[in-house]
Write a protein that holds these residues in place. Structure first.
Motif, PDB file in Angstrom:
ATOM      1  N   UNK A 126      99.006  29.480  37.424  1.00  0.00           N
ATOM      2  CA  UNK A 126      97.821  30.220  36.966  1.00  0.00           C
ATOM      3  C   UNK A 126      96.580  29.338  37.103  1.00  0.00           C
ATOM      4  N   UNK A 127      96.668  28.086  36.615  1.00  0.00           N
ATOM      5  CA  UNK A 127      95.518  27.178  36.680  1.00  0.00           C
ATOM      6  C   UNK A 127      95.131  26.832  38.112  1.00  0.00           C
TER       7      UNK A 127
ATOM      8  N   UNK B  22      91.267  26.013  38.617  1.00  0.00           N
ATOM      9  CA  UNK B  22      90.923  25.186  37.464  1.00  0.00           C
ATOM     10  C   UNK B  22      91.528  23.795  37.591  1.00  0.00           C
ATOM     11  N   UNK B  23      92.614  23.727  38.345  1.00  0.00           N
ATOM     12  CA  UNK B  23      93.311  22.468  38.486  1.00  0.00           C
ATOM     13  C   UNK B  23      93.614  22.268  39.963  1.00  0.00           C
TER      14      UNK B  23
ATOM     15  N   UNK C 270      83.814  25.213  40.786  1.00  0.00           N
ATOM     16  CA  UNK C 270      83.132  26.101  39.839  1.00  0.00           C
ATOM     17  C   UNK C 270      82.307  27.139  40.598  1.00  0.00           C
TER      18      UNK C 270
ATOM     19  N   UNK D 265      84.556  29.757  41.869  1.00  0.00           N
ATOM     20  CA  UNK D 265      85.109  30.549  40.780  1.00  0.00           C
ATOM     21  C   UNK D 265      84.095  31.549  40.254  1.00  0.00           C
ATOM     22  N   UNK D 266      82.892  31.030  40.061  1.00  0.00           N
ATOM     23  CA  UNK D 266      81.867  31.794  39.361  1.00  0.00           C
ATOM     24  C   UNK D 266      81.566  33.092  40.122  1.00  0.00           C
TER      25      UNK D 266
ATOM     26  N   UNK E 230      89.674  35.941  34.338  1.00  0.00           N
ATOM     27  CA  UNK E 230      90.917  35.580  33.661  1.00  0.00           C
ATOM     28  C   UNK E 230      91.120  36.446  32.419  1.00  0.00           C
TER      29      UNK E 230
ATOM     30  N   UNK F 272      93.906  36.504  29.003  1.00  0.00           N
ATOM     31  CA  UNK F 272      94.920  35.647  28.376  1.00  0.00           C
ATOM     32  C   UNK F 272      95.726  36.416  27.338  1.00  0.00           C
TER      33      UNK F 272
ATOM     34  N   UNK G 133      79.816  36.224  30.994  1.00  0.00           N
ATOM     35  CA  UNK G 133      79.878  35.755  32.390  1.00  0.00           C
ATOM     36  C   UNK G 133      78.598  36.038  33.165  1.00  0.00           C
TER      37      UNK G 133
ATOM     38  N   UNK H  42      86.274  40.364  31.742  1.00  0.00           N
ATOM     39  CA  UNK H  42      86.813  39.875  33.009  1.00  0.00           C
ATOM     40  C   UNK H  42      86.300  40.680  34.200  1.00  0.00           C
TER      41      UNK H  42
END
Lengths: 810, 251
Positions: free
Chosen positions: B74-75, B80-81, B104, B107-108, B113, B115, B133, B181
């Motif tokens: 997922x990350x 994110x990772x 970033x 992603x932006x 996401x 959760x 966002x 989201x």
């Protein structure tokens, strides 16, 4: 837009976690308020004499030189100096200012004993631009017997401000005409007066005593008695002016030395007086001269205070960081969510800085309220007149805003870096862990604050101890049941009558008369000792009557008290102080004579036989070495200005003295104080700093309190996981508390270990300024440690206890 | 699979000549992905040689038990990772060597996401949470307002838009999270066990909403340990002990 969003979140955060937020806010406010107070004080002290227009063109002349190896540095100058200065290149105006004795002054509304009576040349107002409510600066001091009043004085004596032309009676004998009324002298000026009379009055008064040294003052270059000010033009070369003045005066001084010390050849070269110039704005902080018209302040103290203000702000900022990040877990989720949805590191930094700045401004607002509220307390405590309005105005307002902004940025910097560096997923899942380094840094901060608080507490106790014992030491007089009363320099017969009248009363034990009493600054005169004719000795000279020593409760060390002889051919007897005797190097041979230099009249007034030695009578406290003094008997109270009254132990003593006074000196205001008050007055400056130290010590404790709260909150969070594990392993409440806070005690103990020797060192440093030192007992070191441990324990119990109970109960 | 075909320019290394080739473009795809976590003494491998292709507009479920590596994947898919080895290509761009700020930027506005724990900001109202966002996209106020209204309406949040998360039911919170989201119309939505904290009715409502989001054009990757939920996807990738065990389309 985003900023508004940040601020909104910030306020909701405060409301949601109000307890901890209020604590943080309160800590920040106190820090800002205290440093503002200190800065206002520094501002006040460093702006002395800056309110005159062209203040940088105003200089004061001062005297320096030496007599027989003893250095002279004095703010007062000879009277003829002003005319020399006035005639020098670059000087626009020169004027003398001389303080008069305390006088009984009467207006149409009131009469009182006034101490702020000064005399000045007409040019005084060309140099110092006071605001004239009535009259004009050019003519105010031109006429003889003219006097300028300040607004408050006019109100006090006449009941109104517009009193130009009104008559003022001084000592029931002379009359002055009010020529102008000026606004009160700003409190942060190096001089202050209530009355300013025209100069011809000075000369008229001095000429009343032909043949004695007072008449000689008018043209005597060796008699230092008046302040001389000059205003130079904007392009003047001050160094050159100084040389020109020196050149023009050296000849005059030499001639005078030759005339006064004629026929004594070799020592003339050892008498030298020169004159220098100092900017008037530097007088208050940087002048190192004797005979200042008002108490000076030390620039060193201001540097220390500025450092303390900056330091308080730093500690406040760090405490803020500590408190905001100690409860960081609360905001992990928010930070993580913001990161997931597009917030970059820079944006988060901006957010946390915005919050901290907003917090600072909120704290500033509270701090200003606190300052406004505390300022009167501070003014009373430190005996000054500061005001917020004098400080908070442009450009200082801008400075305060800049300072608050910087404080916000500074205190927000660590939280900003800390939060923006979080990994979003680990923040969300709670696998976040603060590094050991963070723990150590916070711990060191606690150690540092502990040391500081300990140093200040020990210093405070040490100051109190020293001052308490100093005041308990024999000062050369018995301060209980004794009054000193001011009479002034006129009406000697009235003074003698009063003395007789007082002695009639059973409540009064003894009465003595003196020119100077403890608390005064006695005149210093040059003497020659016949046994050592080559040396010129500077000795304080005090005219007293036969009853003075016993009324004061002085202690005879050797010989006997002096007696007034009716036989005018006999040499007058004097008593000298023990330190004067040491200076004379007298070895028991009492056949030698002490001679006052510069005598012009009969030898009887200038040649003395020492018959007794008195233990040093302290005139200004025993901080410094005692001033050697000669006590000459005053015939017919000609020079006496004070009464010393020893009372029998009777509760009505004061009232009886007042009653006799009203009877024998009707209409004359009585100005008196007990010798106990006089003695306390010797140490008022030290008391002032001791009080400041108390405030700082308390502040340090408060800051430490916030530090401890932050530290315990942080430690509990740091060890949270371990706490749950240990709880599962059936650890009890106390075990958990002891486990989570064990680092807290280590850092506290470390701080104390460093603080203790530091405290002893700082205390020694302060004590080095005293000629007598009283060593602080060991329990004075133990007590602050005990106090801090109790504080730390309470904090641990309350903040720690609450969190641990949550863990236990969960 | 629904890969797009694009023309891209490539340098042929052996002859040093530029040629144009036809390539399949995925929303996101990984090649030989390896990721491990280093403890103080032992290193634990979490993902081993994972190859996943997610095409534009797909609805893919990644299913597996706890510890299978779902969260790590997922990350990584969420940018994110970074992986220890192998490559991740998001919309044709290899994100392997990119720094945090570049990731970033990718992603932006593109990846969203959802959760299991909802993760709404407690201090912000429903509307403010949904709007969050958009604030980071530097969008004009009017446009923000419009998008916000639309998103709140779509998930039936209009009447509770001024409430705070603690005043909402679990379903309302997850609906708010879904609105948040999708308010910026992301290309890729990653949902990590979005029904895990809800009852079955709430779970179904969320699954329906997710399907609707996918049908509206957003690529959806659902991470779940429930095979029943995974069945809703058109393709299921099964993960076990860090390996892709099966990857097959499902109808």
């Amino acid at each position: 837009m985003r900023i508004l969003n940040f601020i909104k979140t910030f306020f909701r955060n405060i409301l949601l976690h109000s307890g901890f937020s209020l604590l943080t806010l309160f800590g920040l406010s106190i820090g800002i308020a205290m440093s503002l107070l200190v800065l206002i004080y520094v501002y006040y002290e460093s702006n002395y004499d800056r309110h005159w227009s062209d203040t940088e063109q105003i200089y004061r002349l001062y005297s320096y030189g030496e007599i027989s190896g003893e250095a002279i540095r004095s703010a007062v100058t000879p009277q003829p100096l002003a005319s020399v200065a006035a005639g020098s290149e670059g000087v626009e105006a020169a004027a003398r200012l001389v303080p008069g004795a305390r006088k009984l002054v009467a207006g149409s509304f009131n009469r009182s004993l006034e101490s702020g009576f000064f005399y000045a040349d007409p040019e005084f107002f060309e140099i110092f631009d006071l605001t004239f409510l009535e009259g004009d600066p050019h003519s105010a001091l031109r006429d003889s017997a003219a006097v300028v009043l300040t607004r408050t004085t006019a109100l006090r004596l006449f009941g109104e401000e517009k009193v130009k032309g009104a008559l003022l009676t001084v000592e029931d004998s002379s009359v002055f005409r009010v020529s102008a009324v000026v606004e009160d002298i700003p409190a942060n000026s190096h001089f202050s007066f209530d009355f300013l009379a025209s100069w011809p009055e000075v000369e008229a008064r001095l000429r009343k005593h032909p043949g004695d040294e007072r008449a000689g003052m008018i043209d005597n270059w060796l008699h230092l008695n008046s302040y001389t000010y000059v205003k130079v033009n904007a392009r003047a070369d001050v160094a050159k002016l100084g040389r020109a003045v020196a050149e023009r005066t050296s000849h005059e001084v030499e001639e005078q030395v030759a005339a006064s010390f004629s026929g004594r050849g070799e020592e003339e070269g050892r008498i030298a007086i020169d004159f220098g110039l100092q900017p008037v704005s530097a007088v208050h902080l940087h002048s190192q001269l004797d005979n200042e018209p008002k108490d000076r302040a030390s620039a060193l103290y201001l540097y220390i205070f500025t450092a303390i203000a900056i330091f308080i702000l730093l500690v406040t900022a760090v405490n803020f960081m500590n408190l905001t990040t100690a409860k960081a877990a609360r905001r992990y989720k928010e930070v993580a969510v913001r990161k997931y949805f597009g917030a970059g590191r820079r944006m988060l930094i901006l957010q946390f800085l915005t919050e901290a700045v907003a917090f600072s401004f909120l704290a500033l607002f509270l701090a200003l309220v606190l300052v406004e509220w505390l300022l009167p307390v501070f003014n009373a405590m430190f005996q000054i007149r500061m005001s917020v309005s004098g400080f908070i105005r442009e450009p200082d307002t801008i400075w305060i805003l800049v300072l608050t902004m910087s404080l916000g940025v500074l205190s927000g910097s660590y939280p900003a870096l800390f939060f923006s560096g979080l990994k979003p997923w680990s923040a969300l899942t709670g696998s976040m862990r603060v590094s050991r380094l963070g723990l150590v840094l916070r711990g060191l901060l606690i150690s540092f604050q502990t040391s500081l608080a300990l140093v200040l507490l020990v210093l405070t106790l040490g100051m109190a101890w020293q001052l308490h014992h100093l005041q308990g030491t024999f000062h050369g007089f018995q301060e209980d049941h004794a009054l000193v009363v001011e009479w002034g320099g006129t009406d000697a017969q009235g003074l003698l009558d009063l003395k007789e009248g007082l002695l009639q009363r059973s409540e009064v034990a003894k009465v003595g008369l003196a020119e100077f009493v403890p608390g005064d600054d006695p005149t210093v005169v040059s003497f020659r000792w016949e046994g050592d004719s080559a040396r010129v000795l500077l000795l304080a000279l005090n005219y007293v009557d036969e009853g003075f020593f016993e009324a004061l409760g002085a202690e005879l060390v050797a010989g006997r008290w002096s007696r007034l002889s009716r036989d005018s051919s006999e040499t007058a007897e004097v008593v000298v102080s023990a330190s004067a005797l040491r200076l004379l190097g007298q070895s028991g041979d009492q056949q030698q004579f002490l001679e006052m230099i510069g005598g012009r009249s009969s030898a009887r007034d200038y040649r003395f036989k020492i018959v007794g030695v008195v233990a040093d009578i302290s005139f200004a406290g025993i901080k410094e070495e005692p001033r050697p003094m000669v006590f000459v008997l005053d015939r017919e109270a000609a020079r006496s200005e004070h009464l010393v009254i020893r009372l029998n132990n009777s509760p009505e003593g004061d009232a009886v003295v007042q009653e006799v006074w009203r009877e024998l000196a009707p209409g004359r205001a009585m100005h008196y104080s007990s010798l106990e008050e006089v003695k306390a007055g010797f140490y008022s400056e030290e008391q002032r700093f001791a009080r400041i130290a108390v405030v700082f010590a308390l502040l340090a404790l408060v800051l430490l309190l916030f530090g401890l709260i932050g530290m315990s909150a942080f430690l509990l969070q740091y060890h949270q996981k371990q706490l749950f594990i240990r709880k599962v392993l059936s650890a009890g409440f106390k075990d958990l508390l002891a486990y989570s806070l064990r680092d807290y005690w280590w850092f506290l103990g470390g701080g104390m270990a460093v603080g203790l020797p530091a405290a002893a060192f700082v205390l020694q440093f302060w004590l080095a300024g005293f000629s007598r030192i009283f060593t602080l007992p060991y329990y004075a070191y133990v007590f602050p440690i005990f106090l801090m441990l109790v504080l730390a324990f309470v904090v641990a119990w309350i903040t720690g206890g609450r969190e641990i109970r949550k863990v236990v109960d969960s | 699979m629904n890969p797009q075909v694009v023309v891209s320019k490539k340098l042929l290394s052996d002859i040093g000549r530029w040629v144009y080739v036809l390539e399949q473009l995925y929303m996101i795809h990984t090649r030989d992905l390896v990721k491990g976590y280093r403890g103080q003494e032992v290193a634990t491998p979490v993902l081993i040689n994972v190859n996943i292709d997610v095409g534009d507009g797909e609805f893919v479920a990644v299913a597996g038990p706890s510890g299978s590596g779902k969260s790590t994947l997922f990350n990584i898919l969420g940018l994110l990772e970074a992986p220890d080895a192998g490559s991740v290509v998001f919309r044709g761009r290899d994100v392997g060597g990119l720094g945090e700020s570049e990731r970033l930027a990718l992603r932006r506005g593109h990846i969203a996401y959802v959760f299991r724990q909802f993760n709404l900001v407690d201090e912000l109202s429903v509307a403010e949470n949904v709007e969050l966002p958009l604030l980071y996209l530097k969008m004009k106020r009017a446009e923000r307002r419009e998008r916000l209204e639309e998103a709140l309406g779509r998930f039936g949040l209009g009447h509770i838009s001024r409430r705070f998360p603690r005043q909402l039911s679990g379903l309302q919170q997850q609906m708010t999270a879904l609105a948040r989201a999708t308010v910026f119309q992301p290309k890729l939505l990653l949902a990590d066990e979005p029904t895990g904290n809800l009852n079955s009715a709430g779970g179904s409502a969320v699954m329906e909403a997710l399907s609707a989001i996918n049908e509206a054009g957003t690529t959806l990757v659902l991470f779940t340990n429930s095979m029943q939920e995974a069945q809703k996807a058109r393709r299921i990738i099964q993960l076990f002990d860090g390996h892709v065990v099966t990857d097959h389309a499902h109808t």
